[in-house]
Design an enzyme around this catalytic site. Structure first.
Site, PDB file in Angstrom:
ATOM      1  CB  ALA A   1      -0.926   0.152   1.436  1.00 31.88           C
TER       2      ALA A   1
ATOM      3  N   GLY B   1       1.654  -5.071   1.169  1.00 31.17           N
ATOM      4  CA  GLY B   1       1.056  -5.661   0.512  1.00 31.17           C
ATOM      5  C   GLY B   1       0.351  -6.470  -0.900  1.00 31.17           C
TER       6      GLY B   1
ATOM      7  CD  GLU C   1      -1.176  -9.160   4.090  1.00 28.19           C
ATOM      8  OE1 GLU C   1      -2.035  -8.766   4.896  1.00 28.19           O
ATOM      9  OE2 GLU C   1      -1.085  -7.241   3.774  1.00 28.19           O
TER      10      GLU C   1
ATOM     11  CD  GLU D   1       2.594  -5.645   6.295  1.00 24.43           C
ATOM     12  OE1 GLU D   1       2.239  -5.474   5.209  1.00 24.43           O
ATOM     13  OE2 GLU D   1       4.006  -5.837   6.695  1.00 24.43           O
TER      14      GLU D   1
END
Length: 262
Positions: free
Chosen positions: A64, A108, A111, A131
């Site tokens: 992100a 992300g 992910e 993160e």
């Protein structure tokens, strides 16, 4: 689409994170566009397999955008569940998705890679979940998926420590199927995709759906449901054609692939 591209190579969709100047960091719009791209692959009968990659040679996706997406979450402007389609949570896309990881695969991006079915990476690729270092957590499916895909201690090391690992280590951890020279990564993934596209669509989609849905059921219930999935496949037109082709010593022409032929 804007910064998510979708090209076609016969029955193979090639979806790209297309923001290479920002290492393919995900804006709010890109999350929405990626979910729409997965839905397009699901709904288009002419597509059998998707390959997901990043534009440029520096990054697959670094997650992100810290100047937009993460602040929007932190400020409570929307719920992370709005990204479920991009993260393939609760997915109904049962066609195979192959990741072609061509550089940095962080946050992300990591992910989203975990939501794919097969993964080919460049030997120069790096992986990480940073993160915890900025006070957030990998909640785009990773808190659920990672310990189900690799051993607990390796998963916890990645999530807690946030260190980057090279492709060779990601392969050893079981995160990847194959590591190839960087210049070959997309071709290797697309070649795998075309091999899958020649197989029974009914069989491939049944396998993926069953695996995703049976994993959390009690064993006896899972066996019962597995039998139902198996019966669906064994009595399908594809099975009749596959068995006939085997007996006649010829390549099968699967009815499920009628829409993917050009």
């Amino acid at each position: 689409m804007g910064d998510i591209g979708l090209d076609r190579d016969g029955a193979v969709a090639i979806i790209r994170f297309d923001r290479p100047d920002k290492l393919n960091a995900l804006t709010l719009a890109m999350y929405e566009e990626l979910g729409a791209a997965f839905a397009e692959v699901r709904d288009d009968d002419s597509l059998a397999v998707a390959v997901l990659t990043g534009s440029g040679d520096r990054a697959f996706c670094v997650g992100a955008d810290l100047t937009e997406s993460i602040p929007a979450l932190a400020q409570g402007r929307f719920d992370i569940s709005e990204w479920d389609a991009a993260h393939q949570k609760h997915t109904t896309l049962f066609k195979p998705v192959i990741a072609a990881v061509n550089g940095l695969c962080l946050g992300g991006g990591f992910e989203i890679m975990l939501s794919t079915d097969l993964r080919v990476a460049a030997d120069t690729a790096e992986f990480g979940l940073p993160e915890s270092g900025v006070g957030v957590v990998p909640a785009g499916g990773t808190l659920t998926r990672l310990t189900r895909q690799i051993p607990y201690v390796w998963a916890m090391e990645l999530m807690l420590q946030g260190d980057r690992i090279p492709a060779s280590q990601a392969l050893r951890y079981g995160l990847l199927n194959e590591v190839v020279p960087a210049r070959q990564v997309l071709d290797a993934a697309v070649e795998r995709a075309h091999r899958l596209a020649a197989r029974s669509g009914t069989a491939l989609e049944t396998i993926k759906e069953a695996v995703l849905r049976l994993g959390d059921l009690p064993q006896d219930q899972a066996f019962h449901s597995e039998a139902l999935y198996g019966q669906k496949a064994f009595t399908s037109p594809d099975a009749r054609e596959g068995l006939a082709a085997f007996a006649e010593r010829r390549p099968p022409v699967f009815p499920s692939r009628d829409g993917t032929r050009h």
